[in-house]
Write a protein that holds these residues in place. Structure first.
Motif, PDB file in Angstrom:
ATOM      1  N   VAL A  37       0.855  -1.183   0.000  1.00  0.00           N
ATOM      2  CA  VAL A  37       0.000   0.000   0.000  1.00  0.00           C
ATOM      3  C   VAL A  37       0.893   1.236   0.000  1.00  0.00           C
ATOM      4  N   MET A  38       0.374   2.320  -0.535  1.00  0.00           N
ATOM      5  CA  MET A  38       1.109   3.579  -0.508  1.00  0.00           C
ATOM      6  C   MET A  38       0.839   4.290   0.816  1.00  0.00           C
ATOM      7  N   GLN A  39       1.897   4.783   1.424  1.00  0.00           N
ATOM      8  CA  GLN A  39       1.787   5.577   2.642  1.00  0.00           C
ATOM      9  C   GLN A  39       2.309   6.974   2.329  1.00  0.00           C
ATOM     10  N   THR A  40       1.596   7.979   2.781  1.00  0.00           N
ATOM     11  CA  THR A  40       2.034   9.359   2.625  1.00  0.00           C
ATOM     12  C   THR A  40       2.398   9.900   3.996  1.00  0.00           C
ATOM     13  N   GLN A  41       3.515  10.609   4.055  1.00  0.00           N
ATOM     14  CA  GLN A  41       3.878  11.256   5.314  1.00  0.00           C
ATOM     15  C   GLN A  41       4.485  12.616   5.026  1.00  0.00           C
ATOM     16  N   ILE A  42       4.383  13.457   6.016  1.00  0.00           N
ATOM     17  CA  ILE A  42       4.963  14.790   5.977  1.00  0.00           C
ATOM     18  C   ILE A  42       6.020  14.839   7.075  1.00  0.00           C
ATOM     19  N   GLY A  43       7.221  15.294   6.726  1.00  0.00           N
ATOM     20  CA  GLY A  43       8.284  15.461   7.711  1.00  0.00           C
ATOM     21  C   GLY A  43       8.509  16.940   7.975  1.00  0.00           C
ATOM     22  N   VAL A  44       8.551  17.317   9.243  1.00  0.00           N
ATOM     23  CA  VAL A  44       8.787  18.705   9.627  1.00  0.00           C
ATOM     24  C   VAL A  44       9.864  18.757  10.705  1.00  0.00           C
ATOM     25  N   CYS A  45      10.539  19.899  10.807  1.00  0.00           N
ATOM     26  CA  CYS A  45      11.518  20.121  11.878  1.00  0.00           C
ATOM     27  C   CYS A  45      10.812  20.764  13.068  1.00  0.00           C
ATOM     28  N   GLN A  46      10.991  20.187  14.231  1.00  0.00           N
ATOM     29  CA  GLN A  46      10.367  20.724  15.433  1.00  0.00           C
ATOM     30  C   GLN A  46      10.805  22.168  15.675  1.00  0.00           C
ATOM     31  N   ALA A  47      12.037  22.506  15.293  1.00  0.00           N
ATOM     32  CA  ALA A  47      12.564  23.855  15.521  1.00  0.00           C
ATOM     33  C   ALA A  47      11.810  24.925  14.739  1.00  0.00           C
ATOM     34  N   ASP A  48      11.047  24.533  13.711  1.00  0.00           N
ATOM     35  CA  ASP A  48      10.276  25.493  12.920  1.00  0.00           C
ATOM     36  C   ASP A  48       8.945  25.867  13.580  1.00  0.00           C
ATOM     37  N   PHE A  49       8.666  25.297  14.733  1.00  0.00           N
ATOM     38  CA  PHE A  49       7.410  25.538  15.445  1.00  0.00           C
ATOM     39  C   PHE A  49       7.692  26.312  16.731  1.00  0.00           C
ATOM     40  N   PRO A  50       6.666  26.966  17.271  1.00  0.00           N
ATOM     41  CA  PRO A  50       6.875  27.705  18.529  1.00  0.00           C
ATOM     42  C   PRO A  50       7.374  26.780  19.641  1.00  0.00           C
ATOM     43  N   PRO A  51       8.144  27.319  20.589  1.00  0.00           N
ATOM     44  CA  PRO A  51       8.628  26.506  21.713  1.00  0.00           C
ATOM     45  C   PRO A  51       7.464  25.824  22.436  1.00  0.00           C
ATOM     46  N   GLY A  52       7.634  24.558  22.739  1.00  0.00           N
ATOM     47  CA  GLY A  52       6.615  23.797  23.455  1.00  0.00           C
ATOM     48  C   GLY A  52       5.492  23.262  22.579  1.00  0.00           C
ATOM     49  N   PHE A  53       5.537  23.536  21.270  1.00  0.00           N
ATOM     50  CA  PHE A  53       4.472  23.064  20.376  1.00  0.00           C
ATOM     51  C   PHE A  53       4.457  21.539  20.358  1.00  0.00           C
ATOM     52  N   VAL A  54       3.259  20.968  20.467  1.00  0.00           N
ATOM     53  CA  VAL A  54       3.093  19.517  20.441  1.00  0.00           C
ATOM     54  C   VAL A  54       2.250  19.145  19.223  1.00  0.00           C
ATOM     55  N   HIS A  55       2.799  18.309  18.368  1.00  0.00           N
ATOM     56  CA  HIS A  55       2.066  17.799  17.204  1.00  0.00           C
ATOM     57  C   HIS A  55       1.108  16.720  17.676  1.00  0.00           C
ATOM     58  N   ASP A  56       0.009  16.558  16.939  1.00  0.00           N
ATOM     59  CA  ASP A  56      -1.004  15.601  17.390  1.00  0.00           C
ATOM     60  C   ASP A  56      -1.770  15.054  16.195  1.00  0.00           C
ATOM     61  N   ALA A  57      -2.354  13.873  16.391  1.00  0.00           N
ATOM     62  CA  ALA A  57      -3.283  13.343  15.398  1.00  0.00           C
ATOM     63  C   ALA A  57      -4.412  14.356  15.243  1.00  0.00           C
ATOM     64  N   GLY A  58      -4.828  14.586  14.022  1.00  0.00           N
ATOM     65  CA  GLY A  58      -5.874  15.564  13.763  1.00  0.00           C
ATOM     66  C   GLY A  58      -5.339  16.892  13.262  1.00  0.00           C
ATOM     67  N   ASP A  59      -4.012  17.117  13.392  1.00  0.00           N
ATOM     68  CA  ASP A  59      -3.420  18.314  12.786  1.00  0.00           C
ATOM     69  C   ASP A  59      -3.606  18.218  11.275  1.00  0.00           C
ATOM     70  N   ARG A  60      -3.758  19.373  10.634  1.00  0.00           N
ATOM     71  CA  ARG A  60      -3.972  19.397   9.183  1.00  0.00           C
ATOM     72  C   ARG A  60      -2.807  20.089   8.496  1.00  0.00           C
TER      73      ARG A  60
END
Length: 112
Positions: free
Chosen positions: A56-79
């Motif tokens: 199956v094909m899987q799609t993912q997005i990779g991001v650097c945590q440093a590009d987000f505000p301090p303390g930002f927490v990624h979560d399921a449901g983010d768009r």
């Protein structure tokens, strides 16, 4: 010799990131963050209870945590909107070296 993950992550992002910043909307929030991201699609082999393996094909997005505000927490449901396509994250997978991988599915679609 210590590895400078910040410099390494910046070099990887420079080489492989989408040419335009992507729109990132945290779950339950109205505002957008504009960040650099790596869009990736790859084959994933799945074994189904004694049946022949399927791919199956899987799609993912990779991001650097440093590009987000301090303390930002990624979560399921983010768009995330990449290449004009809107996705929703099914999980957030930090790797411990400054990257967060978000397996995503197209919004309004059963497939990745």
């Amino acid at each position: 010799m210590a590895i400078d993950f910040g410099a390494l992550n910046a070099a990887v992002m420079e080489a492989f990131a989408e040419p335009e910043r992507v729109a990132y909307q945290p779950r339950g929030q109205a505002g957008l963050l504009w960040v650099r991201a790596i869009y990736d699609r790859f084959q994933l082999q799945a074994l189904l209870d004694g049946d022949a393996p399927v791919s199956v094909m899987q799609t993912q997005i990779g991001v650097c945590q440093a590009d987000f505000p301090p303390g930002f927490v990624h979560d399921a449901g983010d768009r995330v909107q990449v290449r004009g396509i809107s996705f929703v994250a099914s999980d957030a997978q930090p790797d411990g070296q400054g990257w967060v991988y978000l397996p995503v599915k197209k919004i309004g679609s059963a497939g990745p």
